[in-house]
Design a protein around this motif. Structure first.
Motif, PDB file in Angstrom:
ATOM      1  N   GLU A 248       0.832  -1.193   0.000  1.00 47.39           N
ATOM      2  CA  GLU A 248       0.000   0.000   0.000  1.00 47.39           C
ATOM      3  C   GLU A 248       0.872   1.251   0.000  1.00 47.39           C
ATOM      4  O   GLU A 248       1.879   1.310   0.706  1.00 47.39           O
ATOM      5  N   TYR A 249       0.467   2.229  -0.799  1.00 49.96           N
ATOM      6  CA  TYR A 249       1.165   3.517  -0.872  1.00 49.96           C
ATOM      7  C   TYR A 249       0.107   4.606  -0.831  1.00 49.96           C
ATOM      8  O   TYR A 249      -0.824   4.614  -1.638  1.00 49.96           O
ATOM      9  N   ARG A 250       0.237   5.520   0.134  1.00 45.01           N
ATOM     10  CA  ARG A 250      -0.778   6.558   0.309  1.00 45.01           C
ATOM     11  C   ARG A 250      -0.133   7.942   0.296  1.00 45.01           C
ATOM     12  O   ARG A 250       0.950   8.142   0.855  1.00 45.01           O
ATOM     13  N   LEU A 251      -0.803   8.878  -0.351  1.00 47.25           N
ATOM     14  CA  LEU A 251      -0.280  10.223  -0.511  1.00 47.25           C
ATOM     15  C   LEU A 251      -1.398  11.224  -0.284  1.00 47.25           C
ATOM     16  O   LEU A 251      -2.494  11.066  -0.823  1.00 47.25           O
ATOM     17  N   LYS A 252      -1.148  12.267   0.515  1.00 43.44           N
ATOM     18  CA  LYS A 252      -2.045  13.400   0.664  1.00 43.44           C
ATOM     19  C   LYS A 252      -1.215  14.653   0.411  1.00 43.44           C
ATOM     20  O   LYS A 252      -0.279  14.938   1.170  1.00 43.44           O
ATOM     21  N   ILE A 253      -1.551  15.400  -0.624  1.00 43.19           N
ATOM     22  CA  ILE A 253      -0.660  16.472  -1.082  1.00 43.19           C
ATOM     23  C   ILE A 253      -1.436  17.713  -1.499  1.00 43.19           C
ATOM     24  O   ILE A 253      -2.650  17.681  -1.680  1.00 43.19           O
ATOM     25  N   THR A 254      -0.685  18.810  -1.681  1.00 41.15           N
ATOM     26  CA  THR A 254      -1.186  19.975  -2.395  1.00 41.15           C
ATOM     27  C   THR A 254      -0.755  19.799  -3.845  1.00 41.15           C
ATOM     28  O   THR A 254       0.448  19.837  -4.153  1.00 41.15           O
ATOM     29  N   ASN A 255      -1.709  19.606  -4.705  1.00 35.98           N
ATOM     30  CA  ASN A 255      -1.461  19.141  -6.068  1.00 35.98           C
ATOM     31  C   ASN A 255      -0.419  19.959  -6.837  1.00 35.98           C
ATOM     32  O   ASN A 255       0.608  19.422  -7.271  1.00 35.98           O
ATOM     33  N   PRO A 256      -0.618  21.264  -7.070  1.00 39.35           N
ATOM     34  CA  PRO A 256       0.341  21.987  -7.907  1.00 39.35           C
ATOM     35  C   PRO A 256       1.739  22.070  -7.312  1.00 39.35           C
ATOM     36  O   PRO A 256       2.731  22.071  -8.052  1.00 39.35           O
ATOM     37  N   ALA A 257       1.838  22.115  -5.976  1.00 40.72           N
ATOM     38  CA  ALA A 257       3.159  22.225  -5.344  1.00 40.72           C
ATOM     39  C   ALA A 257       4.000  20.980  -5.588  1.00 40.72           C
ATOM     40  O   ALA A 257       5.185  21.068  -5.934  1.00 40.72           O
ATOM     41  N   VAL A 258       3.404  19.804  -5.406  1.00 42.05           N
ATOM     42  CA  VAL A 258       4.162  18.561  -5.603  1.00 42.05           C
ATOM     43  C   VAL A 258       4.430  18.331  -7.089  1.00 42.05           C
ATOM     44  O   VAL A 258       5.524  17.889  -7.475  1.00 42.05           O
ATOM     45  N   THR A 259       3.452  18.642  -7.941  1.00 39.46           N
ATOM     46  CA  THR A 259       3.679  18.523  -9.386  1.00 39.46           C
ATOM     47  C   THR A 259       4.874  19.369  -9.802  1.00 39.46           C
ATOM     48  O   THR A 259       5.778  18.908 -10.515  1.00 39.46           O
ATOM     49  N   ALA A 260       4.897  20.619  -9.358  1.00 37.12           N
ATOM     50  CA  ALA A 260       5.991  21.521  -9.716  1.00 37.12           C
ATOM     51  C   ALA A 260       7.326  21.047  -9.160  1.00 37.12           C
ATOM     52  O   ALA A 260       8.362  21.128  -9.838  1.00 37.12           O
ATOM     53  N   GLN A 261       7.337  20.528  -7.926  1.00 38.90           N
ATOM     54  CA  GLN A 261       8.586  20.057  -7.324  1.00 38.90           C
ATOM     55  C   GLN A 261       9.165  18.885  -8.108  1.00 38.90           C
ATOM     56  O   GLN A 261      10.382  18.819  -8.351  1.00 38.90           O
TER      57      GLN A 261
END
Length: 301
Positions: A248-261
């Protein structure tokens, strides 16, 4: 060692976050920001210390361009910039054959011009594809389920906004389990637009037609906005002849910030590849990270 000079193409949600991530990267710098002419004056006033232009040709030196633009615009824009001998990184989020075919087309251009393209460099299909690969390494036989959300899908929101009769829109992805999803599309209608026509157009859009989609009219979309997103990936499979391996792999993120990083790290990796077009899965993980090879290995292995 000279810093990598990266241009930010587009200054929406991802572009702003890419700009911030570049400033936080010790081995990279902002070569400039490229926007449409109508945004020039405003952004030049807001960012007086950085070149803001309407064409990448007006920047003095660019090693790599971060394409922070809608996915549908990426194939043409990437091709034009690769032709100039400049590396490109994008977060193209249309999965499957569309992504594969684009990478194949860009590969010949990149090899001819001595440049590098990395496509799909966000958290999905980017880093999530790496995790899927790790799952299959550990359990070659089995099924992986990718469950997105709940959260705002930037690509789907852009497509919904383009629908005739829509003033503003927000598309939320809601997981149903076992890799199935439904879309909740909140729309603020423009003028005297008819809701039934808008609803029909959105549901027929290729972005939405494969999923259960609910279109909901609202008075103020801005009150609903939240850039949070996430993913839960699950695999149940077989290692050798031993069954019931569960991951299992779980992620909770702020979408544009992680995409940009991820895009910024992929820009670093692009400088270490031979000319050609790639997806993140093909590139050694260590190439995304700054610093000395042996220090990184000592820290992470």
């Amino acid at each position: 060692m000279d810093r990598i000079k990266a241009a930010v193409i587009g200054y929406g949600n991802i572009g702003v976050c890419a700009f911030d991530a570049l400033k936080e990267s010790g081995d990279m710098e902002v070569a400039g920001i490229v926007v449409k002419p109508k945004y020039l004056d405003k952004l030049q006033r807001e960012l007086p210390d950085y070149p803001v232009v309407d064409s990448i040709d007006k920047l003095s030196k660019v090693d790599v361009a971060l394409l922070c633009i809608p996915s549908v615009l990426v194939p043409e824009e990437a091709a034009k910039i690769l032709q100039k001998g400049i590396n490109t990184v994008d977060s193209y989020d249309i999965h499957g054959e569309n992504l594969v075919n684009m990478v194949k087309r860009l590969d010949s251009i990149a090899k001819e011009k001595g440049s590098v393209s990395i496509s799909g460099a966000g958290w999905d299909p980017g880093t999530d594809s790496m995790v899927r690969a790790i799952f299959e390494i550990m359990a070659p036989k089995g099924i992986t389920y990718t469950n997105f959300g709940p959260g705002m899908s930037m690509g789907h929101t852009v497509e919904a906004k383009k629908t005739p009769g829509v003033k503003k829109a927000l598309s939320l992805t809601v997981p149903k389990g076992l890799g199935f999803h439904k879309r909740l599309v909140y729309v603020e209608l423009a003028g005297d637009a008819r809701f039934d026509a808008v609803e029909k157009a959105i549901k027929e859009n290729p972005y939405f037609k494969k999923d259960e989609t609910h279109v909901i009219p609202v008075e103020d979309v801005d009150r609903l906005m939240d850039n949070g997103h996430g993913v839960l990936m699950e695999r149940k499979g077989v290692a050798g002849k031993t069954h019931n391996q569960q991951m299992e792999y779980r992620l909770k993120i702020t979408n544009p910030a992680v995409t940009a990083q991820v895009m910024v790290c992929a820009a670093r990796a692009a400088m270490k590849q031979k000319p050609g077009s790639y997806v993140p899965l093909e590139i050694p993980l260590i190439d995304y990270l700054p610093g000395d090879r042996w220090e990184i290995i000592n820290r992470l292995v």
